[in-house]
Motif scaffolding. Structure first.
Motif, PDB file in Angstrom:
ATOM      1  N   ALA A 196      59.378  32.038  33.957  1.00 28.03           N
ATOM      2  CA  ALA A 196      58.905  33.321  34.453  1.00 28.03           C
ATOM      3  C   ALA A 196      57.382  33.328  34.519  1.00 28.03           C
ATOM      4  O   ALA A 196      56.703  32.748  33.675  1.00 28.03           O
ATOM      5  CB  ALA A 196      59.390  34.446  33.555  1.00 28.03           C
ATOM      6  N   SER A 197      56.887  33.966  35.531  1.00 25.46           N
ATOM      7  CA  SER A 197      55.435  34.081  35.654  1.00 25.46           C
ATOM      8  C   SER A 197      55.073  35.534  35.951  1.00 25.46           C
ATOM      9  O   SER A 197      55.892  36.294  36.466  1.00 25.46           O
ATOM     10  CB  SER A 197      54.909  33.171  36.755  1.00 25.46           C
ATOM     11  OG  SER A 197      55.422  33.579  37.994  1.00 25.46           O
ATOM     12  N   THR A 198      53.887  35.881  35.639  1.00 23.10           N
ATOM     13  CA  THR A 198      53.425  37.230  35.918  1.00 23.10           C
ATOM     14  C   THR A 198      52.507  37.201  37.121  1.00 23.10           C
ATOM     15  O   THR A 198      51.766  36.244  37.349  1.00 23.10           O
ATOM     16  CB  THR A 198      52.663  37.821  34.727  1.00 23.10           C
ATOM     17  OG1 THR A 198      51.624  36.934  34.365  1.00 23.10           O
ATOM     18  CG2 THR A 198      53.585  38.069  33.558  1.00 23.10           C
ATOM     19  N   LYS A 213      49.529  39.279  38.950  1.00 20.93           N
ATOM     20  CA  LYS A 213      48.552  40.336  38.748  1.00 20.93           C
ATOM     21  C   LYS A 213      48.453  41.161  40.028  1.00 20.93           C
ATOM     22  O   LYS A 213      48.158  40.629  41.093  1.00 20.93           O
ATOM     23  CB  LYS A 213      47.191  39.742  38.389  1.00 20.93           C
ATOM     24  CG  LYS A 213      46.164  40.790  38.082  1.00 20.93           C
ATOM     25  CD  LYS A 213      44.847  40.177  37.662  1.00 20.93           C
ATOM     26  CE  LYS A 213      43.855  41.264  37.367  1.00 20.93           C
ATOM     27  NZ  LYS A 213      42.558  40.719  36.990  1.00 20.93           N
TER      28      LYS A 213
END
Length: 60
Positions: free
Chosen positions: A2-4, A6
């Motif tokens: 999982a990545s966030t 912005k």
């Protein structure tokens, strides 16, 4: 993994009619719909649009 992502927060100018918090989602939706109808689409010709829409042939 999982990545966030912005996200940039876009803010409206302080004197914009939609730059306030609304009590309910329905109130916000109505305010936005009224803004679009009265400001963005104020010179839109609905009769010509509906005539064009009715004259279109269905595409397959």
């Amino acid at each position: 993994m999982a990545s966030t992502i912005k996200k940039t927060e876009r803010k409206l100018p302080p004197n914009h009619p939609l730059s306030r918090k609304f009590d309910t989602a329905e109130e916000g939706a109505k305010a936005k719909a009224d803004y679009v109808m009265n400001t963005v689409l104020k010179d839109f010709d609905w009769n010509a649009f509906m005539a064009t829409k009715q004259n279109q042939t269905p595409q397959k």
